[in-house]
Design a protein around this motif. Structure first.
Motif, PDB file in Angstrom:
ATOM      1  N   GLU A   1      23.252   7.615  39.281  1.00 11.72           N
ATOM      2  CA  GLU A   1      21.958   7.059  38.803  1.00 11.72           C
ATOM      3  C   GLU A   1      21.049   8.461  38.248  1.00 11.72           C
ATOM      4  O   GLU A   1      21.478   9.074  37.403  1.00 11.72           O
ATOM      5  CB  GLU A   1      21.051   7.181  40.311  1.00 11.72           C
ATOM      6  N   THR A   2      20.291   7.054  37.259  1.00 12.31           N
ATOM      7  CA  THR A   2      19.162   8.262  36.585  1.00 12.31           C
ATOM      8  C   THR A   2      17.933   7.903  36.915  1.00 12.31           C
ATOM      9  O   THR A   2      17.535   7.037  37.373  1.00 12.31           O
ATOM     10  CB  THR A   2      19.382   7.528  34.863  1.00 12.31           C
ATOM     11  N   SER A   3      17.833   8.715  35.764  1.00 13.95           N
ATOM     12  CA  SER A   3      15.621   9.478  36.730  1.00 13.95           C
ATOM     13  C   SER A   3      15.197  10.291  35.628  1.00 13.95           C
ATOM     14  O   SER A   3      16.031  10.964  34.925  1.00 13.95           O
ATOM     15  CB  SER A   3      15.723  10.771  37.600  1.00 13.95           C
ATOM     16  N   SER A   4      14.252   9.207  35.936  1.00 14.20           N
ATOM     17  CA  SER A   4      13.420  10.321  34.127  1.00 14.20           C
ATOM     18  C   SER A   4      12.137  10.524  35.151  1.00 14.20           C
ATOM     19  O   SER A   4      10.782  10.481  36.092  1.00 14.20           O
ATOM     20  CB  SER A   4      12.475   8.911  33.590  1.00 14.20           C
ATOM     21  N   VAL A   5      11.366  11.807  34.315  1.00 17.27           N
ATOM     22  CA  VAL A   5      10.656  12.774  34.370  1.00 17.27           C
ATOM     23  C   VAL A   5       9.782  12.830  33.555  1.00 17.27           C
ATOM     24  O   VAL A   5       9.948  13.418  32.580  1.00 17.27           O
ATOM     25  CB  VAL A   5      11.373  14.037  35.644  1.00 17.27           C
ATOM     26  N   ALA A   6       8.284  13.050  33.395  1.00  9.29           N
ATOM     27  CA  ALA A   6       7.467  13.108  32.294  1.00  9.29           C
ATOM     28  C   ALA A   6       7.704  14.608  32.452  1.00  9.29           C
ATOM     29  O   ALA A   6       7.309  15.244  33.500  1.00  9.29           O
ATOM     30  CB  ALA A   6       6.321  12.541  32.722  1.00  9.29           C
ATOM     31  N   VAL A   7       7.398  14.671  30.688  1.00  8.02           N
ATOM     32  CA  VAL A   7       6.887  16.185  30.830  1.00  8.02           C
ATOM     33  C   VAL A   7       5.635  16.300  29.829  1.00  8.02           C
ATOM     34  O   VAL A   7       5.413  15.515  29.367  1.00  8.02           O
ATOM     35  CB  VAL A   7       7.845  16.866  29.451  1.00  8.02           C
ATOM     36  N   ASN A   8       5.101  17.180  30.193  1.00  8.96           N
ATOM     37  CA  ASN A   8       3.622  17.697  29.051  1.00  8.96           C
ATOM     38  C   ASN A   8       4.148  18.874  28.928  1.00  8.96           C
ATOM     39  O   ASN A   8       4.421  20.307  29.079  1.00  8.96           O
ATOM     40  CB  ASN A   8       2.406  17.640  30.617  1.00  8.96           C
ATOM     41  N   GLU A   9       2.571  19.073  28.354  1.00  8.42           N
ATOM     42  CA  GLU A   9       2.198  20.644  27.997  1.00  8.42           C
ATOM     43  C   GLU A   9       1.587  21.931  29.012  1.00  8.42           C
ATOM     44  O   GLU A   9       2.047  22.819  28.185  1.00  8.42           O
ATOM     45  CB  GLU A   9       1.004  20.611  27.025  1.00  8.42           C
ATOM     46  N   SER A  10       2.004  21.917  30.402  1.00  3.56           N
ATOM     47  CA  SER A  10       1.862  22.539  31.643  1.00  3.56           C
ATOM     48  C   SER A  10       2.971  22.739  32.025  1.00  3.56           C
ATOM     49  O   SER A  10       3.097  23.453  32.629  1.00  3.56           O
ATOM     50  CB  SER A  10       1.120  22.294  32.564  1.00  3.56           C
ATOM     51  N   THR A  11       4.323  21.682  31.423  1.00  2.00           N
ATOM     52  CA  THR A  11       5.667  21.827  31.889  1.00  2.00           C
ATOM     53  C   THR A  11       6.293  22.829  31.946  1.00  2.00           C
ATOM     54  O   THR A  11       6.194  23.674  30.183  1.00  2.00           O
ATOM     55  CB  THR A  11       6.614  20.723  31.455  1.00  2.00           C
ATOM     56  N   LEU A  12       6.497  24.473  32.499  1.00  2.00           N
ATOM     57  CA  LEU A  12       7.598  25.354  32.139  1.00  2.00           C
ATOM     58  C   LEU A  12       8.615  25.050  31.619  1.00  2.00           C
ATOM     59  O   LEU A  12       9.397  24.461  32.562  1.00  2.00           O
ATOM     60  CB  LEU A  12       7.108  26.541  33.274  1.00  2.00           C
TER      61      LEU A  12
END
Length: 114
Positions: free
Chosen positions: A45-56
């Protein structure tokens, strides 16, 4: 002494269970853009995860050289790379930490030429 032994067993189990309760996404990166990472999970399966400026971003080093720098950044994420993403507790669609897996047996590093 029995009470001390019980404490030594219960504390690590509590930490393991608490860590397992957090949601993670693990698999192979299929798409990367500045706002999200798509990952093909082990069950295909495919999962999409958002990233932002606080992502390490961190390296998960599983092979030598052990002393390499564990820090990483968004530019280090490439298609075909194995990752483990810890998502935020308050919003499970946003990545808290992206672990880039280096040296896992059976997975070649796509950035190296063999």
């Amino acid at each position: 002494m029995k009470r001390f032994s019980l404490i030594l067993i219960v504390l690590p189990l509590t930490a393991i269970i608490a860590h397992a309760a957090g949601r993670t996404v693990a698999g192979v990166v299929t798409r990367v853009d500045p706002c999200a990472i798509d990952v093909r999970l082990d069950n295909n399966e495919t999962s999409s995860v958002a990233v932002n400026e606080s992502t390490l971003y961190r390296k998960w080093i599983l092979a030598k050289p052990w002393g390499q720098d564990p820090r990483a950044n968004a530019n280090d994420v490439t298609v075909g790379m194995r990752v483990r993403i810890d998502v935020a507790r308050d919003n499970p669609t946003i990545a808290k930490t992206v672990w880039l897996v280096f040296g896992r047996v059976g997975y070649l590093d796509p950035r190296l030429t063999y």
